[in-house]
Design a protein around this motif. Structure first.
Motif, PDB file in Angstrom:
ATOM      1  N   SER A   1      49.318 -51.135 -61.296  1.00 27.56           N
ATOM      2  CA  SER A   1      48.761 -52.339 -60.674  1.00 27.56           C
ATOM      3  C   SER A   1      49.772 -52.823 -59.652  1.00 27.56           C
ATOM      4  CB  SER A   1      48.484 -53.427 -61.727  1.00 27.56           C
ATOM      5  OG  SER A   1      49.688 -53.972 -62.214  1.00 27.56           O
ATOM      6  N   THR A   2      49.392 -53.810 -58.881  1.00 26.34           N
ATOM      7  CA  THR A   2      50.301 -54.324 -57.852  1.00 26.34           C
ATOM      8  C   THR A   2      51.492 -55.055 -58.461  1.00 26.34           C
ATOM      9  OG1 THR A   2      48.960 -56.344 -57.696  1.00 26.34           O
ATOM     10  CG2 THR A   2      48.453 -54.553 -56.156  1.00 26.34           C
ATOM     11  N   ARG A   3      51.364 -55.519 -59.697  1.00 29.82           N
ATOM     12  CA  ARG A   3      52.430 -56.317 -60.313  1.00 29.82           C
ATOM     13  C   ARG A   3      53.318 -55.515 -61.246  1.00 29.82           C
ATOM     14  NH1 ARG A   3      50.148 -62.353 -61.823  1.00 29.82           N
ATOM     15  NH2 ARG A   3      49.522 -62.951 -59.703  1.00 29.82           N
ATOM     16  N   ARG A   4      52.731 -54.598 -62.022  1.00 25.42           N
ATOM     17  CA  ARG A   4      53.535 -53.930 -63.035  1.00 25.42           C
ATOM     18  C   ARG A   4      52.913 -52.598 -63.423  1.00 25.42           C
ATOM     19  NH1 ARG A   4      51.552 -54.909 -68.293  1.00 25.42           N
ATOM     20  NH2 ARG A   4      53.634 -54.687 -69.149  1.00 25.42           N
ATOM     21  N   LEU A   5      53.722 -51.800 -64.093  1.00 25.69           N
ATOM     22  CA  LEU A   5      53.253 -50.550 -64.666  1.00 25.69           C
ATOM     23  C   LEU A   5      53.161 -50.707 -66.175  1.00 25.69           C
ATOM     24  CD1 LEU A   5      55.562 -48.036 -62.742  1.00 25.69           C
ATOM     25  CD2 LEU A   5      53.263 -48.792 -62.110  1.00 25.69           C
ATOM     26  N   SER A   6      52.188 -50.063 -66.794  1.00 28.70           N
ATOM     27  CA  SER A   6      52.084 -50.091 -68.254  1.00 28.70           C
ATOM     28  C   SER A   6      51.658 -48.721 -68.737  1.00 28.70           C
ATOM     29  CB  SER A   6      51.086 -51.158 -68.717  1.00 28.70           C
ATOM     30  OG  SER A   6      49.797 -50.900 -68.206  1.00 28.70           O
ATOM     31  N   LEU A   7      52.161 -48.346 -69.900  1.00 26.71           N
ATOM     32  CA  LEU A   7      51.851 -47.046 -70.466  1.00 26.71           C
ATOM     33  C   LEU A   7      50.501 -47.063 -71.171  1.00 26.71           C
ATOM     34  CD1 LEU A   7      55.267 -45.962 -72.047  1.00 26.71           C
ATOM     35  CD2 LEU A   7      54.201 -45.078 -69.971  1.00 26.71           C
ATOM     36  N   THR A   8      49.753 -45.992 -71.011  1.00 28.92           N
ATOM     37  CA  THR A   8      48.548 -45.793 -71.818  1.00 28.92           C
ATOM     38  C   THR A   8      48.979 -45.292 -73.200  1.00 28.92           C
ATOM     39  OG1 THR A   8      48.325 -43.500 -71.132  1.00 28.92           O
ATOM     40  CG2 THR A   8      47.261 -45.175 -69.744  1.00 28.92           C
ATOM     41  N   ALA A   9      48.026 -45.160 -74.101  1.00 27.64           N
ATOM     42  CA  ALA A   9      48.338 -44.614 -75.422  1.00 27.64           C
ATOM     43  C   ALA A   9      48.909 -43.203 -75.292  1.00 27.64           C
ATOM     44  CB  ALA A   9      47.088 -44.611 -76.300  1.00 27.64           C
ATOM     45  N   GLU A  10      48.336 -42.404 -74.376  1.00 28.69           N
ATOM     46  CA  GLU A  10      48.850 -41.051 -74.152  1.00 28.69           C
ATOM     47  C   GLU A  10      50.238 -41.105 -73.517  1.00 28.69           C
ATOM     48  OE1 GLU A  10      45.899 -42.125 -73.227  1.00 28.69           O
ATOM     49  OE2 GLU A  10      44.503 -40.988 -74.476  1.00 28.69           O
ATOM     50  N   GLY A  11      50.450 -42.106 -72.669  1.00 31.24           N
ATOM     51  CA  GLY A  11      51.766 -42.264 -72.056  1.00 31.24           C
ATOM     52  C   GLY A  11      52.838 -42.602 -73.069  1.00 31.24           C
ATOM     53  N   GLU A  12      52.484 -43.429 -74.068  1.00 29.25           N
ATOM     54  CA  GLU A  12      53.437 -43.757 -75.141  1.00 29.25           C
ATOM     55  C   GLU A  12      53.861 -42.488 -75.875  1.00 29.25           C
ATOM     56  OE1 GLU A  12      54.850 -46.527 -76.004  1.00 29.25           O
ATOM     57  OE2 GLU A  12      53.675 -48.177 -75.166  1.00 29.25           O
ATOM     58  N   ILE A  13      52.877 -41.613 -76.188  1.00 30.14           N
ATOM     59  CA  ILE A  13      53.189 -40.366 -76.891  1.00 30.14           C
ATOM     60  C   ILE A  13      54.066 -39.475 -76.016  1.00 30.14           C
ATOM     61  CG2 ILE A  13      52.186 -38.255 -77.842  1.00 30.14           C
ATOM     62  CD1 ILE A  13      49.712 -39.933 -78.587  1.00 30.14           C
ATOM     63  N   TYR A  14      53.705 -39.350 -74.737  1.00 32.23           N
ATOM     64  CA  TYR A  14      54.479 -38.495 -73.835  1.00 32.23           C
ATOM     65  C   TYR A  14      55.896 -39.028 -73.672  1.00 32.23           C
ATOM     66  CZ  TYR A  14      55.363 -35.455 -69.812  1.00 32.23           C
ATOM     67  OH  TYR A  14      55.879 -34.515 -68.968  1.00 32.23           O
ATOM     68  N   TYR A  15      56.035 -40.355 -73.626  1.00 32.95           N
ATOM     69  CA  TYR A  15      57.368 -40.973 -73.500  1.00 32.95           C
ATOM     70  C   TYR A  15      58.225 -40.660 -74.722  1.00 32.95           C
ATOM     71  CZ  TYR A  15      60.958 -44.540 -72.898  1.00 32.95           C
ATOM     72  OH  TYR A  15      62.164 -45.187 -72.761  1.00 32.95           O
ATOM     73  N   GLU A  16      57.661 -40.864 -75.898  1.00 35.58           N
ATOM     74  CA  GLU A  16      58.407 -40.620 -77.138  1.00 35.58           C
ATOM     75  C   GLU A  16      58.812 -39.157 -77.253  1.00 35.58           C
ATOM     76  OE1 GLU A  16      57.581 -40.454 -81.963  1.00 35.58           O
ATOM     77  OE2 GLU A  16      56.240 -41.590 -80.656  1.00 35.58           O
ATOM     78  N   ARG A  17      57.853 -38.252 -77.013  1.00 40.89           N
ATOM     79  CA  ARG A  17      58.147 -36.836 -77.173  1.00 40.89           C
ATOM     80  C   ARG A  17      59.111 -36.342 -76.093  1.00 40.89           C
ATOM     81  NH1 ARG A  17      53.956 -34.980 -80.541  1.00 40.89           N
ATOM     82  NH2 ARG A  17      53.686 -36.658 -82.058  1.00 40.89           N
TER      83      ARG A  17
END
Length: 300
Positions: free
Chosen positions: A53-69
């Motif tokens: 978005s123009t203000r911020r980035l946020s992780l999707t549920a899949e992004g959370e998994i990809y970040y952790e792994r």
């Protein structure tokens, strides 16, 4: 050539910096290159990892998994290279640890010299804070937490129990009198905390039921050590873990009040970490070394 490890590093930097432009600056790349790289990863996986978005980035549920792994994978990769460069028998690397101020100063810090005698190649990256940290976002390997644990994918190892006591200095009690009932707390300066999980009540179990007593005071501190020092300075009453004020009570610098009225007020203490068979050896040996010793400390 497969460069998925490099893509993971860029992805982690985007998440941790909070923007494509900042990640690009830190990596020496252009924002458009970073954005295209993340889009390429999303296209290959067939899922969206980051909501933009123009203000911020946020992780999707899949992004959370990809970040952790990705974190786990890159940590393991670092560990493999360290073991190969130092020899397979050498245990080394960095262990990022977060612990409350009191437990860190009184319980954990005295253990470190002995730990380094056994594991001289391990760097302990130690942060003292009474705030609850996010192990994923803060890249913390182990957090020692007091109180109820939220449901999560993390593993917790119980260390012990903090028995809370209400204490004050003899000088404060000489001036204001010692409270003899929970109701009398309203007449006293009750020192509290200002971090996010703190609430302005003392849940005290009285005659078999929990009474959430609203308290007021002249101090809201962000750590227990500050509150303890103000109690020692005759400022007011403090509700503290017994391990934190054990020496003060034994020396008479602080006195327990309401101990014969309220029943045991306690919270459990855990070591929280990202578990599983892929736990780096440096994290495993740190846990195995400090947990039994902290248990002995908490038991007095």
């Amino acid at each position: 050539m497969d460069n998925r490890a490099g893509e993971m590093q860029v992805f982690l930097r985007v998440v941790e910096s909070g923007s494509f432009s900042e990640a690009a600056r830190l990596l020496g790349m252009t924002p458009s290159t970073v954005s295209k790289l993340i889009s390429r990863v999303e296209d290959r996986l067939g899922v969206r990892l980051i909501e933009r978005s123009t203000r911020r980035l946020s992780l999707t549920a899949e992004g959370e998994i990809y970040y952790e792994r990705s974190q786990t994978f890159l940590q393991d990769l670092d560990q493999i290279e360290q073991e190969l460069s130092q020899g397979a028998a050498a245990t080394g690397g960095r262990v990022r640890v977060n612990v409350s101020v009191a437990l860190g100063v009184l319980g954990l810090e005295p253990l470190l010299p002995e730990f380094w005698k056994a594991y001289p190649n391990i760097v302990v990256d130690l942060s003292l804070s009474d705030e609850i940290v996010d192990l994923y976002l803060d890249r913390t390997d182990i957090a020692f937490r007091v109180g109820r644990l939220p449901d999560s994918g993390m593993v917790a190892r119980r260390i012990g129990t903090a028995h809370r006591k209400i204490v004050a200095s003899p000088a404060y009690l000489a001036r204001h009198g010692a409270p003899r009932t929970v109701d009398e707390l309203s007449r006293h300066n009750c020192l509290g905390f200002n971090f996010r999980r703190a609430v302005p009540v003392w849940p005290l179990k009285e005659r078999g039921r929990v009474v959430e007593r609203v308290v007021h005071g002249s101090l809201l501190g962000n750590n227990g050590e500050t509150v303890r020092r103000m109690a020692l300075a005759d400022v007011g009453l403090a509700r503290m873990g017994d391990y934190h004020v054990r020496a003060d009570l034994a020396a008479g610098r602080l006195v327990e009040v309401l101990g014969d009225v309220i029943e045991r007020d306690e919270e459990e203490i855990h070591a929280v970490f990202l578990g599983g068979p892929r736990m780096p050896e440096r994290v495993r040996v740190f846990l195995d070394f400090v947990v039994p010793r902290l248990q002995q400390f908490l038991n007095g």
